[in-house]
Enzyme design. Structure first.
Site, PDB file in Angstrom:
ATOM      1  N   LYS A  22       0.836  -1.212   0.000  1.00 27.84           N
ATOM      2  CA  LYS A  22       0.000   0.000   0.000  1.00 27.84           C
ATOM      3  C   LYS A  22       0.870   1.261   0.000  1.00 27.84           C
ATOM      4  O   LYS A  22       0.631   2.187  -0.775  1.00 27.84           O
ATOM      5  CB  LYS A  22      -0.897  -0.004   1.247  1.00 27.84           C
ATOM      6  CG  LYS A  22      -1.594   1.316   1.507  1.00 27.84           C
ATOM      7  CD  LYS A  22      -2.437   1.268   2.754  1.00 27.84           C
ATOM      8  CE  LYS A  22      -1.711   1.547   4.039  1.00 27.84           C
ATOM      9  NZ  LYS A  22      -1.345   2.963   4.284  1.00 27.84           N
ATOM     10  N   ASN A  23       1.875   1.279   0.866  1.00 28.23           N
ATOM     11  CA  ASN A  23       2.655   2.517   1.012  1.00 28.23           C
ATOM     12  C   ASN A  23       3.620   2.762  -0.148  1.00 28.23           C
ATOM     13  O   ASN A  23       4.167   3.862  -0.267  1.00 28.23           O
ATOM     14  CB  ASN A  23       3.424   2.521   2.341  1.00 28.23           C
ATOM     15  CG  ASN A  23       2.491   2.761   3.516  1.00 28.23           C
ATOM     16  OD1 ASN A  23       1.301   3.037   3.331  1.00 28.23           O
ATOM     17  ND2 ASN A  23       3.025   2.643   4.724  1.00 28.23           N
ATOM     18  N   CYS A 124      -4.568  13.035  13.126  1.00 29.09           N
ATOM     19  CA  CYS A 124      -4.445  11.605  12.861  1.00 29.09           C
ATOM     20  C   CYS A 124      -4.317  10.915  14.206  1.00 29.09           C
ATOM     21  O   CYS A 124      -3.716  11.459  15.128  1.00 29.09           O
ATOM     22  CB  CYS A 124      -3.212  11.403  12.001  1.00 29.09           C
ATOM     23  SG  CYS A 124      -2.602   9.751  11.939  1.00 29.09           S
ATOM     24  N   ARG A 129       1.571  14.482  13.115  1.00 26.16           N
ATOM     25  CA  ARG A 129       1.934  14.244  11.716  1.00 26.16           C
ATOM     26  C   ARG A 129       1.821  15.491  10.829  1.00 26.16           C
ATOM     27  O   ARG A 129       1.004  15.541   9.909  1.00 26.16           O
ATOM     28  CB  ARG A 129       1.105  13.094  11.128  1.00 26.16           C
ATOM     29  CG  ARG A 129       1.371  11.808  11.838  1.00 26.16           C
ATOM     30  CD  ARG A 129       0.618  10.663  11.235  1.00 26.16           C
ATOM     31  NE  ARG A 129       1.301  10.048  10.107  1.00 26.16           N
ATOM     32  CZ  ARG A 129       0.813   9.014   9.457  1.00 26.16           C
ATOM     33  NH1 ARG A 129      -0.341   8.500   9.786  1.00 26.16           N
ATOM     34  NH2 ARG A 129       1.485   8.495   8.451  1.00 26.16           N
ATOM     35  N   ARG A 412      -8.665  -0.319   5.281  1.00 24.41           N
ATOM     36  CA  ARG A 412      -7.892   0.726   4.623  1.00 24.41           C
ATOM     37  C   ARG A 412      -6.561   0.176   4.105  1.00 24.41           C
ATOM     38  O   ARG A 412      -6.004   0.704   3.152  1.00 24.41           O
ATOM     39  CB  ARG A 412      -7.563   1.856   5.606  1.00 24.41           C
ATOM     40  CG  ARG A 412      -8.702   2.831   5.833  1.00 24.41           C
ATOM     41  CD  ARG A 412      -8.209   3.970   6.696  1.00 24.41           C
ATOM     42  NE  ARG A 412      -6.876   4.357   6.259  1.00 24.41           N
ATOM     43  CZ  ARG A 412      -5.887   4.753   7.061  1.00 24.41           C
ATOM     44  NH1 ARG A 412      -6.078   4.837   8.350  1.00 24.41           N
ATOM     45  NH2 ARG A 412      -4.709   5.074   6.583  1.00 24.41           N
TER      46      ARG A 412
END
Ligand code: UD1
Length: 436
Positions: A22-23, A124, A129, A412
Site C-alpha cells: 500500500k505505502n 491523525c 503528523r 484501509r
C-alpha cells in the site's frame, strides 16, 4: 458496520500470498500526475486507501481504468493524467481528510503545472503528523505557498521548480517522496540528503526511472535527481507489502504454527526476522516459483523469549509493526520493553490488549510488557490500521471469542486479511452490520 469475530487457540498452517505494498502504491499513483502519457500500475492492493488515492486523481481530472484480480486481493490501474490541468487542480478535503497520503499529489502537480490546491490532511490518531517538511522543501524549490481556508494554495512564480541541495531535518518518508517527485521535472540537479531509505521510496524511484527520470543514489540516504523536461508513460509492478508480510509473521509467532509467505522480500523485513528469531521462532528463506518465500515455524508449547524493540527509520524496526509485535510479546516469557520513537501517540492498542488480559504498562513513549499473559476473548475496538492488526493477532491467541470492532481501519490497508487468515486455518469471521 462490519466487525471480525475470532475464536482463538488454533495454530496457523499453510501459505499466504503477500499483496502489493500500500505505502509503495500510494506515491506511485501520485507519480502518474507527472506525465500526460498513461502509467499502468500492477499489484496494487485492493484496499480502501488505494481506492481513495485513485479517486483523488479522478477528482483532479485523471482517467483511471481499474482491473481487479480473480481473488479480489489486487488490482491494476491504467492512469492517464492527460486532461489534468484543464480544471482547478484541486485535491478536495472530503477525500484528503480520509487519507493523509493525498498530500503526495502536491509535488507532482507543482512540478508539472506550476500550481496546485491541496487540502491540509488534518489530525491523525497516531500523532500530530505535520507536513511542514513537505512544504519547506517545495518552497525552497521556488513554490509560493499559503494556507487558505484549510487548503495549501501553491504556485511557482517562475513556472518551473528549481533544483535544490536539501538536507531533511529528520527522516520523513512522505517528504522524501514528495520532493523526489517534484525534483524529476525541476530545472537542474537536486540533492536530497538525510532522505528516507524505506523500500517504498526505492520502488517509487524505480517507477520514476521507468518514466524517464534521471535519479542516482536509490536506496541510499542521498538522492541525486537530474531534472528533465518531461516524463513518459510506463508499466510498473509495485513491490510486495513488507508490513502485511510482517503482520502475518507476527500472527504465526503469537498463535503458533508453520506458514510459508509467498512473494515476500525478506530484506525488507530483516529487523522483524531478527527479532522473531531471537524470541525463538524459526525462519527460513528460499526461492519459490513466484519469487522469494519466507517460512516461519513456532510449534505450540514452544516458549517465546522476551525481547526489547526500538522503532526507528528503515532499516531499523518499523513503527508500522510496533503494535503487532506488542501483541506477540504479551506471549513471551519475561519483560519486554518497546520504545516508540517515530509517532508520539502510537500505543492506543495497549489499552485494548490489556482488556484482553495483557500485562503491560505505558510510560510516555515506552511500553513495558510482562509475559506470558493468558488472554481471554472480549470485544475490542481499534483506533488505527496497525492497532487493528495487533488486536486480531491477540484474538488468535486468546481463549474464547474476540470481537474486533471498527474494522474499517483494517480495510484501509489489508487486502482480505480475514480470508487470508482463514486460508491458514484461523477461525475468523466477518460479521456485517450492528454494533458501533
Ligand atoms: C509513512 C507511512 C506510515 C509510516 C511512516 C513512518 C505512507 C503512506 N505512510 O508516513 O505508514 O508509519 O511513514 O515509517 O507511506 N514529520 C514532521 N514533518 C513533516 C513530515 C513528517 O515533523 O513534514 C514527522 C512525523 O510527525 C513523524 C516523522 O516525521 O514523527 C516521520 O513521519 P513520516 O516518515 O513523514 O511519515 P509519513 O510519510 O506520514
Amino acid at each position: 458496520m462490519d466487525r471480525l469475530v475470532i475464536t482463538g487457540g488454533t495454530a496457523l498452517r499453510g501459505r499466504i500470498r503477500v499483496s502489493g505494498a500500500k505505502n509503495a502504491a500510494l506515491p506511485c499513483i501520485a507519480a502518474a500526475l507527472l506525465t500526460e502519457e498513461t502509467v499502468t500500475l500492477r499489484n496494487l492492493p485492493a484496499v480502501a486507501d488505494i481506492r481513495t488515492m485513485l479517486r483523488v486523481l479522478e477528482a483532479l481530472g485523471c482517467g483511471v481504468e481499474r482491473v481487479a484480480d480473480e481473488a479480489g486481493f489486487e488490482l491494476s490501474a491504467a492512469i492517464s493524467a492527460q486532461a489534468v490541468g484543464d480544471g482547478g487542480l484541486q485535491a478536495p478535503y472530503d477525500l484528503v481528510k480520509t487519507m493523509r497520503a493525498s498530500i503526495l499529489v502536491l509535488g507532482p502537480l507543482l512540478a508539472r503545472f506550476g500550481r496546485a490546491s491541496v487540502s491540509l490532511p488534518g489530525g491523525c490518531a497516531i500523532g500530530a503528523r505535520p507536513v511542514n517538511m513537505h512544504l519547506e522543501g517545495l518552497e525552497r524549490m521556488g513554490a509560493a505557498i499559503l494556507i487558505d481556508k484549510g487548503y495549501v494554495e501553491a504556485s511557482v512564480p517562475g513556472g518551473r521548480l528549481k533544483a535544490i541541495d536539501h538536507t531533511f531535518d529528520k527522516v520523513s518518508v512522505g517528504a522524501t517522496e514528495n520532493l523526489l517527485m517534484a525534483a524529476t521535472l525541476a530545472e537542474g540537479t537536486t540533492h536530497l540528503r538525510n532522505a528516507a531509505v524505506e523500500p517504498e521510496i526505492g520502488d517509487l524511484a524505480r517507477l520514476l526511472q521507468a518514466m524517464g527520470a534521471a535519479i542516482e543514489g536509490i536506496d541510499t540516504g542521498t538522492l541525486v535527481v537530474h531534472g528533465v523536461e518531461r516524463l513518459h508513460g510506463c508499466e510498473h509492478a509495485v513491490i510486495a507489502d513488507r508490513i502485511e508480510a510482517g503482520t502475518y509473521l507476527c500472527a504465526v509467532a503469537a498463535a503458533g504454527g508453520d506458514v510459508v509467505l509467498d512473494r515476500v522480500r525478506p530484506d525488507d523485513v530483516r529487523a522483524l526476522i531478527d527479532l522473531l528469531e531471537r524470541t525463538g521462532c524459526v525462519l527460513t528463506e528460499r526461492m519459490g516459483q513466484d519469487g522469494p518465500q519466507l517460512r516461519i515455524q513456532r510449534e505450540l508449547g514452544q516458549k517465546l523469549r522476551a525481547k526489547d524493540v526500538t522503532t526507528a527509520p528503515h532499516p531499523a524496526f518499523p513503527t508500522d509493526l510496533q503494535a503487532q509485535v506488542m501483541a506477540v510479546l504479551t506471549q513471551a516469557s519475561g519483560i519486554s520493553v518497546i520504545k516508540e520513537t517515530i509517532f508520539e501517540n502510537r500505543f492506543q492498542h495497549a489499552m485494548e490488549l490489556e482488556r484482553l488480559g495483557a500485562n503491560l504498562r505505558i510510560d510516555g513513549s515506552t511500553a513495558i510488557i510482562a509475559g506470558p499473559a493468558p488472554l481471554t476473548g472480549c470485544t475490542v475496538m481499534a483506533t488505527d490500521l496497525r492497532a487493528s492488526a495487533a488486536l486480531i493477532i491477540a484474538g488468535l491467541v486468546a481463549s474464547g471469542e474476540t470481537t474486533v470492532d471498527r474494522i474499517y481501519h483494517l480495510d484501509r490497508g489489508y487486502a482480505g486479511i480475514d480470508r487470508k487468515l482463514q486460508g491458514v486455518g484461523a477461525r475468523i469471521e466477518r460479521v456485517s452490520g450492528g454494533s458501533v
